[in-house]
Every structure is written in structure tokens, then in C-alpha cells.
Design a protein around this motif. Structure first.
Motif, PDB file in Angstrom:
ATOM      1  N   LEU A  92       0.826  -1.206   0.000  1.00 20.21           N
ATOM      2  CA  LEU A  92       0.000   0.000   0.000  1.00 20.21           C
ATOM      3  C   LEU A  92       0.862   1.259   0.000  1.00 20.21           C
ATOM      4  CD1 LEU A  92      -2.795  -1.135   2.452  1.00 20.21           C
ATOM      5  CD2 LEU A  92      -3.135  -0.429   0.078  1.00 20.21           C
ATOM      6  N   GLY A  93       1.950   1.236   0.746  1.00 22.32           N
ATOM      7  CA  GLY A  93       2.867   2.371   0.749  1.00 22.32           C
ATOM      8  C   GLY A  93       3.507   2.597  -0.614  1.00 22.32           C
ATOM      9  N   VAL A  94       3.925   1.535  -1.257  1.00 25.18           N
ATOM     10  CA  VAL A  94       4.517   1.644  -2.595  1.00 25.18           C
ATOM     11  C   VAL A  94       3.488   2.184  -3.584  1.00 25.18           C
ATOM     12  CG1 VAL A  94       5.408   0.297  -4.539  1.00 25.18           C
ATOM     13  CG2 VAL A  94       6.296  -0.095  -2.248  1.00 25.18           C
ATOM     14  N   THR A  95       2.265   1.689  -3.497  1.00 25.40           N
ATOM     15  CA  THR A  95       1.205   2.173  -4.389  1.00 25.40           C
ATOM     16  C   THR A  95       0.898   3.644  -4.121  1.00 25.40           C
ATOM     17  OG1 THR A  95       0.244  -0.043  -4.462  1.00 25.40           O
ATOM     18  CG2 THR A  95      -1.157   1.768  -5.173  1.00 25.40           C
ATOM     19  N   GLY A  96       0.848   4.031  -2.862  1.00 26.72           N
ATOM     20  CA  GLY A  96       0.584   5.420  -2.513  1.00 26.72           C
ATOM     21  C   GLY A  96       1.652   6.364  -3.025  1.00 26.72           C
ATOM     22  N   PHE A  97       2.896   6.008  -2.805  1.00 24.36           N
ATOM     23  CA  PHE A  97       3.967   6.897  -3.247  1.00 24.36           C
ATOM     24  C   PHE A  97       4.164   6.849  -4.759  1.00 24.36           C
ATOM     25  CE2 PHE A  97       4.703   7.252   1.205  1.00 24.36           C
ATOM     26  CZ  PHE A  97       5.217   8.528   1.346  1.00 24.36           C
ATOM     27  N   SER A  98       3.800   5.749  -5.392  1.00 24.23           N
ATOM     28  CA  SER A  98       3.786   5.710  -6.860  1.00 24.23           C
ATOM     29  C   SER A  98       2.711   6.645  -7.393  1.00 24.23           C
ATOM     30  CB  SER A  98       3.548   4.290  -7.361  1.00 24.23           C
ATOM     31  OG  SER A  98       4.643   3.467  -7.035  1.00 24.23           O
ATOM     32  N   SER A  99       1.602   6.758  -6.688  1.00 22.38           N
ATOM     33  CA  SER A  99       0.554   7.698  -7.077  1.00 22.38           C
ATOM     34  C   SER A  99       1.039   9.138  -6.947  1.00 22.38           C
ATOM     35  CB  SER A  99      -0.690   7.499  -6.219  1.00 22.38           C
ATOM     36  OG  SER A  99      -1.256   6.250  -6.452  1.00 22.38           O
ATOM     37  N   PHE A 100       1.752   9.427  -5.868  1.00 20.08           N
ATOM     38  CA  PHE A 100       2.307  10.774  -5.711  1.00 20.08           C
ATOM     39  C   PHE A 100       3.309  11.087  -6.824  1.00 20.08           C
ATOM     40  CE2 PHE A 100       1.612  10.199  -0.897  1.00 20.08           C
ATOM     41  CZ  PHE A 100       0.326  10.699  -0.983  1.00 20.08           C
ATOM     42  N   TRP A 101       4.127  10.122  -7.179  1.00 19.20           N
ATOM     43  CA  TRP A 101       5.104  10.308  -8.242  1.00 19.20           C
ATOM     44  C   TRP A 101       4.399  10.517  -9.582  1.00 19.20           C
ATOM     45  CZ3 TRP A 101      10.170  11.200  -7.978  1.00 19.20           C
ATOM     46  CH2 TRP A 101      10.901  11.132  -9.150  1.00 19.20           C
ATOM     47  N   THR A 102       3.243   9.881  -9.761  1.00 21.50           N
ATOM     48  CA  THR A 102       2.481  10.010 -10.997  1.00 21.50           C
ATOM     49  C   THR A 102       2.025  11.444 -11.207  1.00 21.50           C
ATOM     50  OG1 THR A 102       1.785   7.715 -10.894  1.00 21.50           O
ATOM     51  CG2 THR A 102       0.414   9.176 -12.199  1.00 21.50           C
ATOM     52  N   ILE A 103       1.756  12.180 -10.136  1.00 22.44           N
ATOM     53  CA  ILE A 103       1.373  13.590 -10.272  1.00 22.44           C
ATOM     54  C   ILE A 103       2.485  14.349 -10.986  1.00 22.44           C
ATOM     55  CG2 ILE A 103       0.854  15.720  -9.015  1.00 22.44           C
ATOM     56  CD1 ILE A 103      -0.354  13.888  -6.793  1.00 22.44           C
ATOM     57  N   LYS A 104       3.698  14.134 -10.563  1.00 26.01           N
ATOM     58  CA  LYS A 104       4.849  14.768 -11.207  1.00 26.01           C
ATOM     59  C   LYS A 104       4.952  14.335 -12.661  1.00 26.01           C
ATOM     60  CE  LYS A 104       9.868  14.361 -11.063  1.00 26.01           C
ATOM     61  NZ  LYS A 104       9.939  13.677 -12.318  1.00 26.01           N
ATOM     62  N   GLU A 105       4.766  13.055 -12.903  1.00 24.30           N
ATOM     63  CA  GLU A 105       4.898  12.526 -14.257  1.00 24.30           C
ATOM     64  C   GLU A 105       3.804  13.033 -15.193  1.00 24.30           C
ATOM     65  OE1 GLU A 105       7.256  10.653 -15.805  1.00 24.30           O
ATOM     66  OE2 GLU A 105       8.447  10.987 -14.000  1.00 24.30           O
ATOM     67  N   ILE A 106       2.605  13.272 -14.672  1.00 25.13           N
ATOM     68  CA  ILE A 106       1.517  13.815 -15.498  1.00 25.13           C
ATOM     69  C   ILE A 106       1.918  15.175 -16.067  1.00 25.13           C
ATOM     70  CG2 ILE A 106      -0.790  14.875 -15.336  1.00 25.13           C
ATOM     71  CD1 ILE A 106      -1.142  11.982 -15.599  1.00 25.13           C
ATOM     72  N   PHE A 107       2.519  16.016 -15.232  1.00 25.66           N
ATOM     73  CA  PHE A 107       2.941  17.335 -15.700  1.00 25.66           C
ATOM     74  C   PHE A 107       4.156  17.239 -16.620  1.00 25.66           C
ATOM     75  CE2 PHE A 107       0.309  18.413 -12.063  1.00 25.66           C
ATOM     76  CZ  PHE A 107      -0.468  19.427 -12.601  1.00 25.66           C
ATOM     77  N   GLU A 108       5.024  16.284 -16.380  1.00 29.39           N
ATOM     78  CA  GLU A 108       6.146  16.089 -17.298  1.00 29.39           C
ATOM     79  C   GLU A 108       5.676  15.499 -18.626  1.00 29.39           C
ATOM     80  OE1 GLU A 108       9.347  13.963 -15.490  1.00 29.39           O
ATOM     81  OE2 GLU A 108       9.806  15.606 -14.107  1.00 29.39           O
ATOM     82  N   GLN A 109       4.615  14.715 -18.580  1.00 29.25           N
ATOM     83  CA  GLN A 109       4.047  14.166 -19.812  1.00 29.25           C
ATOM     84  C   GLN A 109       3.536  15.293 -20.702  1.00 29.25           C
ATOM     85  OE1 GLN A 109       4.285  11.195 -20.929  1.00 29.25           O
ATOM     86  NE2 GLN A 109       2.832  11.158 -22.594  1.00 29.25           N
ATOM     87  N   GLU A 110       3.010  16.342 -20.100  1.00 30.14           N
ATOM     88  CA  GLU A 110       2.570  17.513 -20.859  1.00 30.14           C
ATOM     89  C   GLU A 110       3.731  18.080 -21.676  1.00 30.14           C
ATOM     90  OE1 GLU A 110      -0.237  20.492 -21.997  1.00 30.14           O
ATOM     91  OE2 GLU A 110      -0.562  18.670 -20.849  1.00 30.14           O
ATOM     92  N   GLN A 111       4.906  18.161 -21.061  1.00 36.69           N
ATOM     93  CA  GLN A 111       6.089  18.661 -21.762  1.00 36.69           C
ATOM     94  C   GLN A 111       6.522  17.699 -22.864  1.00 36.69           C
ATOM     95  OE1 GLN A 111       8.858  19.173 -18.580  1.00 36.69           O
ATOM     96  NE2 GLN A 111       7.900  21.056 -17.838  1.00 36.69           N
ATOM     97  N   ARG A 112       6.422  16.400 -22.606  1.00 37.70           N
ATOM     98  CA  ARG A 112       6.803  15.417 -23.623  1.00 37.70           C
ATOM     99  C   ARG A 112       5.875  15.488 -24.831  1.00 37.70           C
ATOM    100  NH1 ARG A 112       8.378  12.337 -18.749  1.00 37.70           N
ATOM    101  NH2 ARG A 112       6.266  11.545 -18.499  1.00 37.70           N
ATOM    102  N   VAL A 113       4.601  15.753 -24.592  1.00 39.95           N
ATOM    103  CA  VAL A 113       3.648  15.908 -25.696  1.00 39.95           C
ATOM    104  C   VAL A 113       3.974  17.164 -26.488  1.00 39.95           C
ATOM    105  CG1 VAL A 113       1.220  16.358 -26.247  1.00 39.95           C
ATOM    106  CG2 VAL A 113       1.809  14.558 -24.626  1.00 39.95           C
ATOM    107  N   GLU A 114       4.286  18.263 -25.790  1.00 37.50           N
ATOM    108  CA  GLU A 114       4.644  19.510 -26.474  1.00 37.50           C
ATOM    109  C   GLU A 114       5.885  19.350 -27.328  1.00 37.50           C
ATOM    110  OE1 GLU A 114       4.937  22.488 -23.439  1.00 37.50           O
ATOM    111  OE2 GLU A 114       2.760  22.532 -23.115  1.00 37.50           O
TER     112      GLU A 114
END
Length: 97
Positions: free
Chosen positions: A61-83
Motif C-alpha cells: 500500500l505504501g509503494v502504491t501510494g507513493f507511486s501515485s504521488f510520483w504520478t502527479i509529477k509525471e503527469i505534468f512532465e508528460q505535458e512537456q513530452r507531448v509539447e
């Protein structure tokens, strides 16, 4: 023999591997506006990891939770990758100004 470490290692590998395509699909479908879903999921999972007595389930559960937090960062970086043109943009979604 103790298999807890092996189970945790394999499950962590799978959890991180599953979140990679989730970032791509979520960004394509909803853009950066879906970050709050991953925040809520992360808070629920990390809170549950504190409440669960079993070490393996608590760690997962801890790994899943912190992977979710990391995904927030990755979502915004994905925006840059799309651009940059590294990933396709969703033509049906309007770009924010």
C-alpha cells in the motif's frame, strides 16, 4: 525460506510498471487536470498502509501510494513530452490557454 522480500520486490516492480502506461493514458484522455485523482489515491493508500498490521500489505500500500504521488509529477512532465512531440496529443481535447 522467507519469500516476503521477493514478493515485495516483484510487486513493487509491477506497481511501478503499471503506473507508467497509466500516466500516458490519463494524460492523453484528461490532460493535467486528473492530477487530483492520483493525490486522493496516494493519500488513501498511504493512510491505509499505516492502518494495516501485515507488513507485506502495508508495504505494498505504501509503494502504491507513493507511486501515485510520483504520478502527479509525471503527469505534468508528460505535458512537456507531448509539447516536444515525443507522444501524440489528443486532438479532441482543447488546449488550455
Amino acid at each position: 525460506m522467507h519469500f516476503q522480500g521477493l514478493i515485495l520486490g516483484a510487486a513493487t516492480f509491477l506497481i511501478i510498471g503499471i503506473f507508467h502506461p497509466i500516466v500516458i493514458k490519463a494524460h492523453y484522455r484528461w490532460g493535467t487536470g486528473c492530477w487530483w485523482v492520483f493525490l486522493i489515491l496516494g493519500l488513501i493508500c498511504t493512510g491505509a498502509s499505516l492502518a494495516v498490521a501485515d507488513t507485506v500489505w502495508s508495504a505494498l500500500l505504501g509503494v502504491t501510494g507513493f507511486s501515485s504521488f510520483w504520478t502527479i509529477k509525471e503527469i505534468f512532465e508528460q505535458e512537456q513530452r507531448v509539447e516536444r512531440g515525443w507522444f501524440p496529443a489528443n486532438p479532441r481535447r482543447r488546449k488550455r490557454q
